[in-house]
Design a protein around this motif. Structure first.
Motif, PDB file in Angstrom:
ATOM      1  N   THR A  61       2.533   1.740  -3.352  1.00  0.00           N
ATOM      2  CA  THR A  61       1.593   2.279  -4.344  1.00  0.00           C
ATOM      3  C   THR A  61       1.455   3.796  -4.190  1.00  0.00           C
ATOM      4  OG1 THR A  61       0.381   0.190  -4.330  1.00  0.00           O
ATOM      5  CG2 THR A  61      -0.755   2.104  -5.229  1.00  0.00           C
ATOM      6  N   ARG A  62       1.379   4.253  -2.950  1.00  0.00           N
ATOM      7  CA  ARG A  62       1.292   5.707  -2.713  1.00  0.00           C
ATOM      8  C   ARG A  62       2.550   6.410  -3.214  1.00  0.00           C
ATOM      9  NH1 ARG A  62      -0.897   5.681   3.567  1.00  0.00           N
ATOM     10  NH2 ARG A  62      -2.945   4.726   3.153  1.00  0.00           N
ATOM     11  N   GLU A  71       2.581   6.715  -6.957  1.00  0.00           N
ATOM     12  CA  GLU A  71       1.696   7.791  -7.416  1.00  0.00           C
ATOM     13  C   GLU A  71       2.363   9.151  -7.220  1.00  0.00           C
ATOM     14  OE1 GLU A  71      -1.102   7.648  -8.977  1.00  0.00           O
ATOM     15  OE2 GLU A  71      -1.264   5.463  -8.957  1.00  0.00           O
ATOM     16  N   THR A  90       0.834  -1.211   0.000  1.00  0.00           N
ATOM     17  CA  THR A  90       0.000   0.000   0.000  1.00  0.00           C
ATOM     18  C   THR A  90       0.865   1.257   0.000  1.00  0.00           C
ATOM     19  OG1 THR A  90      -1.742  -1.167   1.201  1.00  0.00           O
ATOM     20  CG2 THR A  90      -1.806   1.237   1.232  1.00  0.00           C
TER      21      THR A  90
END
Length: 527
Positions: free
Chosen positions: A202-203, A206, A199
């Motif tokens: 993924t942040r 981005e 998680t």
């Protein structure tokens, strides 16, 4: 900014990765520990309950041997082999014990469920089914064999033995179940941690994507400044795609000896790399394109357009050029620096007159030869040479002519030895010849050294014709006869130190000179 993450598959043995697909080393260690403790407990029960039935201790001792073998294999890093030893060894020991101690009524058979559980967790569910099938088959065979009277008459077992062994198995089962659940929970915790890490990654991706978009926008505005900086850079810079040169700055044009940029554009980098370094540089280019980490700056050798080699430091990085992937290369010419380093090394390790190794380099090579001798057991030989008549030549014709004699002697010595041997100038008119890796037999090594020493003595005794200037006549030459006294010392690593070898050869040389010169004398250690 988040901290870098440890790659999957790099977790330690003490915490098994739930993503690795590898057997639980932690649980395997628990099983070995339970086996060791359980067998020791069984031995104590047997000793207390039936001290006269010593034969019953065979099975526990066999299990201890299985545990020891599995632990040794883990220590050697052979986890799979340790698991097989545990599963097969424990099952075989239990079955063999049952055959000789009561068949299906033997106390040992109650350990079968524990073995099935251990095999299933450590290997696979299929392996557990296989062991279950083997256990059922073995049980049926024991029942049939007992009914037919094929099994030996069992020794009566006191109730204390049955009860004691059952208690041990129950306790071992409980301990293994406890640790099994503990390891399983640890794996679940790892899965949760991996989920949280994914998680966070993924942040980060981005956020990086947004930063990249901003950087690309800024790059468009600064591209002109970048090109101006590259054009004025004193470092040679070129850009190529799949080896084809697309751009060079003025410094690169000068370094490669081109008339202008067009002399390099459309050429391939392979034309500018020295053949001895082409394979290495090609591999670096491939690594850069594939984003494989490499040493940022390395030394190499390139070629100017006229074929002259140049020593360089080169660094490459992957870029986007005209919308497509390319490699940006920065090159620094270090030819003069390398030449200066070579000159310093020449002065430090070689005699300036004869170009032979000096004392310092001789000492280094003698140390290496002694190290090789320690590994191979081969003898070496050290020869100390002293010219018998250099002083009269210097007194009569001058030191310039004497230097010519020393140069000629050095050249003759070079032609008398093998490539792996060393000829050095020790100082003045003294030379040293070191013969490496002769033979493991001392007598044979002495014969080889004597042959070469006699060859050297004969060659150095041949007349010398030296270009000199006696009486001011520049065209005249000096014909001179000179001999050498040669001392030889054999050595092998475990018998002599470097200092002892030099002293022995020097002492032998003085014995040769004392005997009249022009002869070879071996140190007394040859006797």
């Amino acid at each position: 900014m988040t901290q870098p993450y440890e790659p999957l598959g790099h977790l330690g043995d003490d915490i098994d990765s739930p993503m690795s697909g590898q057997p639980s080393v932690v649980f395997l260690r628990y099983c070995i520990a339970a086996l060791v403790v359980g067998t020791i407990a069984v031995v104590l029960v047997l000793y207390l309950a039936a001290p006269h039935q010593t034969g019953r201790a065979f099975a526990p001792l066999l299990l201890l041997l299985v545990a020891a073998a599995a632990w040794y294999l883990i220590w050697r890093g052979r986890t799979r082999a340790a698991i097989l030893v545990m599963a097969v060894g424990a099952w075989t020991a239990m079955t063999g014990t049952a055959v000789f101690t009561g068949g299906v009524q033997a106390p040992a058979v109650i350990a079968y469920p524990v073995i099935i559980l251990m095999t299933g967790w450590l290997i696979s569910s299929r392996a557990a089914l296989v062991v279950t099938g083997l256990t059922v088959t073995a049980t049926l065979c024991l029942v049939w064999a007992e009914a037919k009277g094929f099994l030996p008459t069992p020794v009566p077992s006191p109730a204390a033995i049955h009860g004691g062994e059952q208690v041990v198995v129950y306790i071992a089962s409980g301990i293994l179940a406890f640790f099994l659940v503990r390891v399983y929970r640890r794996r679940l915790e790892e899965l949760h941690k991996l989920s949280r890490d994914l998680t966070l990654r993924t942040r980060d991706l981005e956020a990086s994507r947004e930063e990249l978009c901003q950087a690309q926008a800024a790059l468009k505005g600064s591209e002109g400044r970048y090109r101006t900086m590259i054009e004025w850079s004193p470092e040679s810079i070129l850009v190529h795609r799949q080896g084809k040169i697309l751009y060079v700055n003025p410094a690169a044009v000068r370094m490669f000896g081109a008339a202008d940029a067009s002399g390099l554009l459309a050429k391939f980098t392979s034309e500018l790399i020295h053949p001895d370094f082409l394979e290495v540089q090609t591999a670096r280019m491939k690594s850069i394109i594939e984003n494989v980490p490499i040493t940022p700056m390395v030394e190499s050798r390139f070629l100017r357009l006229d074929g002259t080699p140049i020593d360089v430091e080169v660094q490459g990085t992957s870029i986007v050029y005209d919308g497509e992937p390319a490699i940006h290369v920065c090159i620094r010419n270090i030819t003069e620096r390398k030449q200066m380093q070579d000159q310093v090394r020449q002065l430090a390790f070689y005699d300036t007159l004869t170009k032979l190794p000096n004392r310092r380099l001789l000492s280094d090579r003698l140390s290496q030869t002694l190290a090789v001798s320690k590994r191979t057991g081969c003898y070496g030989a050290l020869m100390f040479l002293d010219l018998d008549k250099l002083k009269p030549l210097n007194d009569t014709h001058g030191h310039d002519v004497g230097d010519l004699l020393l140069i000629d002697v050095a050249e003759r010595l070079r032609h008398c030895v093998r490539e792996r041997d060393t000829v050095a100038r020790f100082g003045g008119d003294e030379f040293v010849v070191m013969l490496a890796e002769l033979d493991t037999d001392k007598t044979e090594s002495g014969s080889q050294a004597a042959f070469i020493a006699e060859k050297i003595r004969e060659i150095l005794a041949e007349p010398y014709v030296l270009a000199g200037r006696p009486a001011g006549n520049a065209a005249a030459s000096v014909r001179f006869h000179c001999t050498a006294s040669i001392g030889v010392a054999l050595f092998v690593s475990h018998e002599s130190s470097q200092e002892e070898v030099l002293m022995q050869a020097d002492a032998a040389m003085y014995q040769a000179k004392k005997a009249g010169g022009n002869r070879v004398h071996f140190h007394d250690s040859m006797a």
